[in-house]
Design a protein around this motif. Structure first.
Motif, short mmCIF file in Angstrom:
data_model
loop_
_atom_site.label_atom_id
_atom_site.label_comp_id
_atom_site.label_asym_id
_atom_site.label_seq_id
_atom_site.Cartn_x
_atom_site.Cartn_y
_atom_site.Cartn_z
N TYR A 12 0.83 -1.21 0.00
CA TYR A 12 0.00 0.00 0.00
C TYR A 12 0.86 1.26 0.00
O TYR A 12 1.76 1.40 0.84
N ASP A 30 -0.80 7.70 -6.98
CA ASP A 30 0.17 7.80 -5.89
C ASP A 30 1.42 8.55 -6.37
O ASP A 30 1.54 8.92 -7.54
N TYR A 68 -5.23 4.32 -9.61
CA TYR A 68 -6.17 3.37 -9.03
C TYR A 68 -7.60 3.89 -9.15
O TYR A 68 -7.84 5.10 -9.03
N ASP A 95 -10.64 4.55 -7.10
CA ASP A 95 -10.69 4.88 -5.67
C ASP A 95 -12.00 4.42 -5.05
O ASP A 95 -13.01 5.12 -5.10
N LEU A 105 -5.11 -4.08 -5.44
CA LEU A 105 -4.23 -2.92 -5.52
C LEU A 105 -3.28 -3.04 -6.71
O LEU A 105 -3.10 -2.09 -7.48
N TYR A 120 -8.00 0.63 -5.55
CA TYR A 120 -7.65 0.96 -4.18
C TYR A 120 -8.87 0.72 -3.29
O TYR A 120 -9.89 1.40 -3.41
#
Length: 414
Positions: free
Chosen positions: A39, A53, A59, A61, A370, A375
């Motif tokens: 993560y 990120d 990702y 969300d 992930l 995510y």
């Protein structure tokens, strides 16, 4: 094999720097040290239903920033309104005119609201509700369901390190949806019962979510009336997601006070307390304040958010997305021969695997999701946003399909 450090090199570097100046490197519910090393801790940005990120990995969300993002990241209407206000000023010597505009709009929108007060965080709102209830009744005891999260103040934090037993001396507890246990708690409180604090549904980390039973809600309302106590709804997590006018509006069970935050400003820091007319004078005598509580930018964002949700029927959009995700996930699990429980409302679902007492299956699922660009959290409920159209949900389902296959590959079928 590629190491986690190589995959998340920018994130690892930031985490090492943070560890030197921040206790634990990160704190609170957003500290990923309690999760898999896969993560990321730090994020660079978000757009619609997607987040990126600091290593550039994108990702879908499904956490919506733990709930505040309801329209989507950087919603253009909200962003434009906030930027315009920032050009004028934000933290001034008093509130801007938007305070009145927002107060009128929310009081009109919320079924049980005759007035409103603003704060910054959900804990501000729930704590203010307790203070108002005790001031109004001149009593002490507040009843709450066991294990349910209401914030991070000493009276309610789930991690009581550094708190005192006296911080909870005037709290009583009962099992959610259990009429007999609730009546026992009411009897134990006796004439010192000031109020009952409830969430629209039971959400306890690691346990199936439980929607409120309508008969239980009505029973609580009646017992509060019998005792001249107040019914307080903690709508911080659910407000403007389960329903537009308050999460219990459809039940027809009126509440005396409600706590709001998360989704009301689409990610800008704001919270609120709403209440009925009979509590107005008491609310005006309780001292509630904060240096940043009257900032205009979050209020402008909230005004745009609440109006936008009404214009697009945002609750219906999220319900549609949630139903599509639920149907897809349940079908994928069945195809893999995996027994799951998918509980809670469609807009805030919670996934667990049968027999997964150590959460190893859910951890495997979350890690694989992930890696596939989705995510989600292995122990916390997820959230839908209005930005999750069919294409986004389908993209999420492609990731969860890979995740279910990983669970079957590592653990087999029951």
């Amino acid at each position: 094999m590629t190491t986690a450090a190589a995959v998340h090199s920018a994130d690892v570097a930031l985490s090492h720097r943070a560890a030197r100046v921040i206790p634990g490197g990160m704190y609170g519910h957003q500290a990923v040290r309690h999760l898999s090393p896969a993560y990321p801790q730090f994020f660079a940005g978000g757009e619609g239903a997607l987040i990126t990120d600091v290593d550039g990995r994108e990702y879908v969300d499904l956490m919506c920033s733990w709930g505040p993002i309801v329209l989507g990241h950087r919603d253009p209407v909200v962003t434009a309104a906030a930027r315009a206000q920032m050009d004028l000023g934000d933290c001034l010597d008093g509130p801007g005119p938007v305070l009145v505009d927002l107060a009128e709009t929310m009081v009109d929108a919320i079924a049980d609201a005759d007035w409103i007060l603003f704060g910054k965080n959900g804990t501000d709102a729930t704590t203010a509700c307790l203070t108002i209830a005790r001031a109004h009744t001149s009593r002490s005891v507040i009843l709450a369901a066991r294990g349910v999260y209401h914030g991070a103040a000493p009276w309610c934090t789930p991690v009581p390190t550094g708190t005192l037993a006296s911080d909870r001396a005037a709290m009583g507890y009962f099992d959610y949806n259990d009429v007999d246990d609730f009546d026992r708690a009411v009897q134990a409180a006796g004439p010192d019962l000031a109020g009952v604090l409830l969430t629209p549904f039971r959400h306890v980390e690691g346990e199936d979510q439980q929607l409120v039973d309508e008969d239980f809600a009505r029973h609580v309302r009646q017992r509060c009336d019998d005792s001249d106590a107040l019914l307080i709804l903690d709508d911080v997590r659910c407000g403007f997601r389960l329903a537009y006018g308050g999460s219990w509006e459809a039940l027809g069970v009126p509440v005396d006070l409600s706590a709001w935050s998360k989704a009301i400003a689409n990610g800008y820091p704001l919270a609120a307390v709403t209440g009925r007319e009979a509590l107005r004078d008491t609310a005006s005598t309780v001292f509630l304040t904060g240096s940043f509580w009257m900032n205009s930018t979050p209020m402008v964002a909230a005004l745009a958010t609440v109006r936008r949700l009404a214009e697009i029927d945002g609750v219906a959009l999220m319900q549609r997305a949630g139903a599509r995700l639920r149907a897809g996930i349940e079908a994928q699990a069945a195809d893999c021969g995996l027994a799951i429980r998918y509980t809670g409302p469609d807009v805030m679902p919670y996934l667990t695997f049968a027999g997964d007492d150590d959460r190893s299956r859910m951890t495997c699922f979350a890690e694989a999701a992930l890696a596939a660009g989705v995510y989600l959290h292995p122990k916390h409920n997820w959230f839908m946003s209005c930005a999750m159209d069919d294409s986004v949900v389908d993209r999420a389902l492609r990731g969860t399909e890979i995740a279910f296959a990983a669970v079957r590959r590592h653990f087999g079928t029951p």
